[in-house]
Design a protein around this motif. Structure first.
Motif, PDB file in Angstrom:
ATOM      1  N   PHE A 124       0.799  -1.222   0.000  1.00 45.22           N
ATOM      2  CA  PHE A 124       0.000   0.000   0.000  1.00 45.22           C
ATOM      3  C   PHE A 124       0.832   1.272   0.000  1.00 45.22           C
ATOM      4  CE2 PHE A 124      -3.409  -2.854   1.471  1.00 45.22           C
ATOM      5  CZ  PHE A 124      -4.437  -2.407   0.667  1.00 45.22           C
ATOM      6  N   ASN A 125       2.118   1.158   0.076  1.00 41.82           N
ATOM      7  CA  ASN A 125       2.962   2.343   0.056  1.00 41.82           C
ATOM      8  C   ASN A 125       2.737   3.126  -1.237  1.00 41.82           C
ATOM      9  OD1 ASN A 125       5.555   3.913  -0.501  1.00 41.82           O
ATOM     10  ND2 ASN A 125       5.899   3.205   1.582  1.00 41.82           N
ATOM     11  N   ARG A 126       2.742   4.460  -1.146  1.00 45.59           N
ATOM     12  CA  ARG A 126       2.499   5.285  -2.336  1.00 45.59           C
ATOM     13  C   ARG A 126       3.582   5.079  -3.399  1.00 45.59           C
ATOM     14  NH1 ARG A 126       1.036  11.418  -1.342  1.00 45.59           N
ATOM     15  NH2 ARG A 126       0.595  11.215  -3.571  1.00 45.59           N
ATOM     16  N   GLN A 127       4.765   4.659  -2.965  1.00 46.68           N
ATOM     17  CA  GLN A 127       5.868   4.391  -3.898  1.00 46.68           C
ATOM     18  C   GLN A 127       6.085   2.889  -4.044  1.00 46.68           C
ATOM     19  OE1 GLN A 127       6.975   7.025  -5.444  1.00 46.68           O
ATOM     20  NE2 GLN A 127       5.860   8.446  -4.110  1.00 46.68           N
ATOM     21  N   SER A 128       4.983   2.130  -4.085  1.00 48.46           N
ATOM     22  CA  SER A 128       5.085   0.670  -4.017  1.00 48.46           C
ATOM     23  C   SER A 128       5.443   0.004  -5.346  1.00 48.46           C
ATOM     24  CB  SER A 128       3.767   0.075  -3.506  1.00 48.46           C
ATOM     25  OG  SER A 128       2.716   0.338  -4.432  1.00 48.46           O
ATOM     26  N   PHE A 129       5.511   0.774  -6.434  1.00 43.87           N
ATOM     27  CA  PHE A 129       5.731   0.122  -7.728  1.00 43.87           C
ATOM     28  C   PHE A 129       7.047  -0.658  -7.757  1.00 43.87           C
ATOM     29  CE2 PHE A 129       7.305   0.022 -12.136  1.00 43.87           C
ATOM     30  CZ  PHE A 129       6.291  -0.739 -12.698  1.00 43.87           C
ATOM     31  N   LYS A 130       8.101  -0.125  -7.093  1.00 46.41           N
ATOM     32  CA  LYS A 130       9.378  -0.836  -7.067  1.00 46.41           C
ATOM     33  C   LYS A 130       9.236  -2.186  -6.387  1.00 46.41           C
ATOM     34  CE  LYS A 130      12.391   3.236  -7.166  1.00 46.41           C
ATOM     35  NZ  LYS A 130      13.418   4.036  -6.414  1.00 46.41           N
ATOM     36  N   PHE A 131       8.425  -2.232  -5.330  1.00 46.49           N
ATOM     37  CA  PHE A 131       8.204  -3.505  -4.637  1.00 46.49           C
ATOM     38  C   PHE A 131       7.474  -4.485  -5.542  1.00 46.49           C
ATOM     39  CE2 PHE A 131       5.366  -6.096  -1.859  1.00 46.49           C
ATOM     40  CZ  PHE A 131       6.353  -6.858  -1.258  1.00 46.49           C
ATOM     41  N   HIS A 132       6.423  -4.022  -6.212  1.00 50.32           N
ATOM     42  CA  HIS A 132       5.669  -4.894  -7.127  1.00 50.32           C
ATOM     43  C   HIS A 132       6.586  -5.409  -8.245  1.00 50.32           C
ATOM     44  CE1 HIS A 132       1.486  -4.262  -5.706  1.00 50.32           C
ATOM     45  NE2 HIS A 132       1.991  -3.134  -5.239  1.00 50.32           N
ATOM     46  N   ARG A 133       7.399  -4.531  -8.788  1.00 49.46           N
ATOM     47  CA  ARG A 133       8.291  -4.940  -9.872  1.00 49.46           C
ATOM     48  C   ARG A 133       9.329  -5.954  -9.383  1.00 49.46           C
ATOM     49  NH1 ARG A 133      10.680  -1.034 -14.542  1.00 49.46           N
ATOM     50  NH2 ARG A 133      11.846  -2.611 -15.692  1.00 49.46           N
ATOM     51  N   SER A 134       9.842  -5.731  -8.182  1.00 52.04           N
ATOM     52  CA  SER A 134      10.846  -6.654  -7.652  1.00 52.04           C
ATOM     53  C   SER A 134      10.268  -8.047  -7.429  1.00 52.04           C
ATOM     54  CB  SER A 134      11.425  -6.106  -6.341  1.00 52.04           C
ATOM     55  OG  SER A 134      10.467  -6.166  -5.291  1.00 52.04           O
ATOM     56  N   LEU A 135       8.984  -8.112  -7.061  1.00 52.59           N
ATOM     57  CA  LEU A 135       8.352  -9.423  -6.872  1.00 52.59           C
ATOM     58  C   LEU A 135       8.375 -10.222  -8.168  1.00 52.59           C
ATOM     59  CD1 LEU A 135       5.221  -8.508  -4.683  1.00 52.59           C
ATOM     60  CD2 LEU A 135       7.291  -9.703  -3.952  1.00 52.59           C
ATOM     61  N   GLY A 136       7.974  -9.556  -9.267  1.00 52.75           N
ATOM     62  CA  GLY A 136       7.952 -10.253 -10.549  1.00 52.75           C
ATOM     63  C   GLY A 136       9.334 -10.640 -11.027  1.00 52.75           C
ATOM     64  N   GLU A 137      10.295  -9.725 -10.872  1.00 49.34           N
ATOM     65  CA  GLU A 137      11.647  -9.987 -11.363  1.00 49.34           C
ATOM     66  C   GLU A 137      12.368 -11.042 -10.525  1.00 49.34           C
ATOM     67  OE1 GLU A 137      13.403  -6.134 -11.323  1.00 49.34           O
ATOM     68  OE2 GLU A 137      12.623  -5.579 -13.310  1.00 49.34           O
ATOM     69  N   THR A 138      12.060 -11.116  -9.243  1.00 49.76           N
ATOM     70  CA  THR A 138      12.763 -12.037  -8.346  1.00 49.76           C
ATOM     71  C   THR A 138      12.101 -13.406  -8.268  1.00 49.76           C
ATOM     72  OG1 THR A 138      13.409 -10.126  -6.992  1.00 49.76           O
ATOM     73  CG2 THR A 138      13.703 -12.314  -6.012  1.00 49.76           C
ATOM     74  N   TYR A 139      10.747 -13.423  -8.206  1.00 53.52           N
ATOM     75  CA  TYR A 139      10.057 -14.676  -7.917  1.00 53.52           C
ATOM     76  C   TYR A 139       9.182 -15.201  -9.050  1.00 53.52           C
ATOM     77  CZ  TYR A 139      11.414 -13.265  -3.211  1.00 53.52           C
ATOM     78  OH  TYR A 139      12.121 -12.866  -2.118  1.00 53.52           O
ATOM     79  N   GLY A 140       8.879 -14.387 -10.049  1.00 50.79           N
ATOM     80  CA  GLY A 140       8.007 -14.859 -11.118  1.00 50.79           C
ATOM     81  C   GLY A 140       6.571 -14.422 -10.930  1.00 50.79           C
ATOM     82  N   SER A 141       5.656 -15.082 -11.638  1.00 46.95           N
ATOM     83  CA  SER A 141       4.275 -14.610 -11.720  1.00 46.95           C
ATOM     84  C   SER A 141       3.386 -15.048 -10.565  1.00 46.95           C
ATOM     85  CB  SER A 141       3.642 -15.080 -13.039  1.00 46.95           C
ATOM     86  OG  SER A 141       3.637 -16.493 -13.098  1.00 46.95           O
ATOM     87  N   VAL A 142       3.873 -15.944  -9.692  1.00 51.60           N
ATOM     88  CA  VAL A 142       3.077 -16.369  -8.533  1.00 51.60           C
ATOM     89  C   VAL A 142       3.969 -16.324  -7.294  1.00 51.60           C
ATOM     90  CG1 VAL A 142       1.670 -18.184  -7.497  1.00 51.60           C
ATOM     91  CG2 VAL A 142       1.670 -17.887  -9.973  1.00 51.60           C
ATOM     92  N   VAL A 143       3.559 -15.552  -6.287  1.00 50.63           N
ATOM     93  CA  VAL A 143       4.391 -15.321  -5.105  1.00 50.63           C
ATOM     94  C   VAL A 143       3.535 -15.440  -3.850  1.00 50.63           C
ATOM     95  CG1 VAL A 143       6.013 -13.720  -4.000  1.00 50.63           C
ATOM     96  CG2 VAL A 143       5.678 -13.628  -6.485  1.00 50.63           C
ATOM     97  N   ARG A 144       4.095 -16.020  -2.792  1.00 49.57           N
ATOM     98  CA  ARG A 144       3.407 -16.036  -1.504  1.00 49.57           C
ATOM     99  C   ARG A 144       3.866 -14.832  -0.691  1.00 49.57           C
ATOM    100  NH1 ARG A 144       4.169 -20.265   3.458  1.00 49.57           N
ATOM    101  NH2 ARG A 144       6.102 -19.047   3.625  1.00 49.57           N
ATOM    102  N   LEU A 145       2.896 -14.040  -0.215  1.00 47.83           N
ATOM    103  CA  LEU A 145       3.178 -12.904   0.658  1.00 47.83           C
ATOM    104  C   LEU A 145       2.520 -13.127   2.014  1.00 47.83           C
ATOM    105  CD1 LEU A 145       2.620  -9.887  -1.798  1.00 47.83           C
ATOM    106  CD2 LEU A 145       4.761 -11.036  -1.226  1.00 47.83           C
ATOM    107  N   HIS A 146       2.892 -12.286   2.967  1.00 46.77           N
ATOM    108  CA  HIS A 146       2.355 -12.413   4.317  1.00 46.77           C
ATOM    109  C   HIS A 146       1.374 -11.278   4.597  1.00 46.77           C
ATOM    110  CE1 HIS A 146       5.215 -15.573   5.170  1.00 46.77           C
ATOM    111  NE2 HIS A 146       6.183 -14.801   4.688  1.00 46.77           N
ATOM    112  N   GLY A 147       0.179 -11.639   5.053  1.00 46.13           N
ATOM    113  CA  GLY A 147      -0.840 -10.666   5.388  1.00 46.13           C
ATOM    114  C   GLY A 147      -0.875 -10.379   6.870  1.00 46.13           C
ATOM    115  N   ARG A 148      -2.001  -9.837   7.342  1.00 52.74           N
ATOM    116  CA  ARG A 148      -2.117  -9.495   8.754  1.00 52.74           C
ATOM    117  C   ARG A 148      -2.161 -10.755   9.610  1.00 52.74           C
ATOM    118  NH1 ARG A 148      -7.255  -8.333   6.542  1.00 52.74           N
ATOM    119  NH2 ARG A 148      -8.912  -9.608   7.446  1.00 52.74           N
TER     120      ARG A 148
END
Length: 365
Positions: A6-30
């Motif tokens: 949700f960070n306003r500058q989150s695009f780098k994080f989204h891009r890093s997910l795809g470049e590092t892990y591919g099209s399916v990634v497990r993240l941690h929620g609340r």
């Protein structure tokens, strides 16, 4: 990973997910919960379109939408959502778009005059395109959607309602995912105490969201009541208003009055649709326009070709505005719009929740 998403500058994080892990990634929620993050086209087709009844908007999102925008499309699920969409079908018809085209041109011409007035001098002048596109999108949706004028464009003017809608997303982003805890808050705090308790929480972004929600609700209700009164007075009264009765809400009100009693939307839902559709159209439209102009500025040969296509089409109209059917049929402009939207998605990510039992039944079938 909620705050990173949700960070306003989150695009780098989204891009890093795809470049590092591919099209399916497990993240941690609340509270340590798991989230599945995917941008695989086939998976997204199932989630958003084919099996949308299984993958529904999360509860925190629909509750947030209810509190801020009212009981509109963002706040409903299942049959209730489908009923609302059915009622809205007439306002998204091709015929209605044709009727709205002169209004879109009128606002666009005002924008041209406003920008021309600021670049007449020989000196280089910097123009805030994002700001102007925001004002333009707000006025387009105000007139076409609500029959209401937010901004004369040719002169600077503030509008509290338009400003509230514009500031909503950045303010929510500053909360860094706090909205995901809304269902827990509602489960703990009795309904009559929620407003008081929420105002005591020492989070500036939350206090600002409450203020924005109040502004949106009050102004939407005022606009709705004025539109309803004009509709009851007859077509002549509607023609005296902005939009001349062709705006989305006027058409929706007429359609709602024409259906049977059991199929009608209650007034709170109609007001919710006003706020929801105006909010949804403003940021997406202004961002798409800004990014299109930015890409054209980076590719002057594309800009020149597109400009020539439009000038050639306008010549066939004797220099007048191009008609809707001919405008949408311009192949190069269509390609430019589609390619911009492909690269810069107006709504870049969303959340869905699923019922594990229904998923297992789907797999068995």
């Amino acid at each position: 990973n909620i705050r990173q998403l949700f960070n306003r500058q989150s695009f780098k994080f989204h891009r890093s997910l795809g470049e590092t892990y591919g099209s399916v990634v497990r993240l941690h929620g609340r509270f340590g919960s798991n989230m599945l993050y995917t941008f695989d086209p086939k998976a997204m087709h199932h989630i958003v379109i084919k099996d949308q009844d299984i993958f529904e908007e999360p509860t925190w999102f629909t509750r947030m939408a209810t509190h801020i925008l009212g009981v509109g499309l963002f706040a409903t699920l299942g049959d209730h959502h489908r009923q609302q969409r059915k009622m809205l079908n007439p306002v998204f018809s091709i015929k209605h778009m044709r009727d709205m085209t002169p209004l879109f041109y009128e606002v666009s011409h005002k924008l041209r005059v406003a920008i021309q007035s600021r670049v007449r001098d020989a000196r280089p002048t910097e123009i805030d395109v994002l700001g102007w596109m925001g004002r333009t999108a707000r006025e387009l949706m105000g007139q076409a959607g609500l029959g209401y004028s937010f901004d004369p464009l040719v002169a600077d003017a503030a509008d509290e309602y338009g400003t509230a809608l514009k500031n909503l997303v950045p303010t929510i982003a500053r909360g860094r995912g706090l909205q995901q805890y809304l269902p827990i808050f509602e489960a703990i705090v009795p309904a009559g105490w929620r407003r008081t308790v929420a105002e005591l929480i020492p989070v500036p972004a939350l206090k600002e969201v409450i203020r924005i929600a109040d502004t949106i609700r009050i102004r939407s209700t005022e606009i709705f009541q004025a539109k309803k009164a004009a509709l009851l007075e007859g077509d002549e009264a509607l023609k005296q208003q902005v939009g001349e009765g062709r705006d989305l809400i006027s058409i929706l009100l007429k359609a709602n009055m024409a259906v049977s009693e059991e199929d009608r939307m209650p007034e709170d839902e109609l007001i919710g649709q006003m706020s929801t559709l105006t909010f949804a159209a403003m940021d997406t439209t202004s961002n798409a326009l800004s990014l299109t102009l930015w890409r054209l500025a980076q590719n002057p040969q594309v800009q020149a070709k597109l400009r020539q296509e439009i000038l050639d089409a306008q010549e066939a109209y004797g220099g007048a505005d191009i008609g809707y059917d001919d405008l949408v049929a311009l192949p190069y402009m269509d390609a430019v719009c589609r390619e911009t939207l492909r690269i810069h998605v107006p709504a870049p990510f969303g959340f869905r929740e699923y019922d594990p039992c229904r998923i297992l039944a789907l797999c068995d079938n």
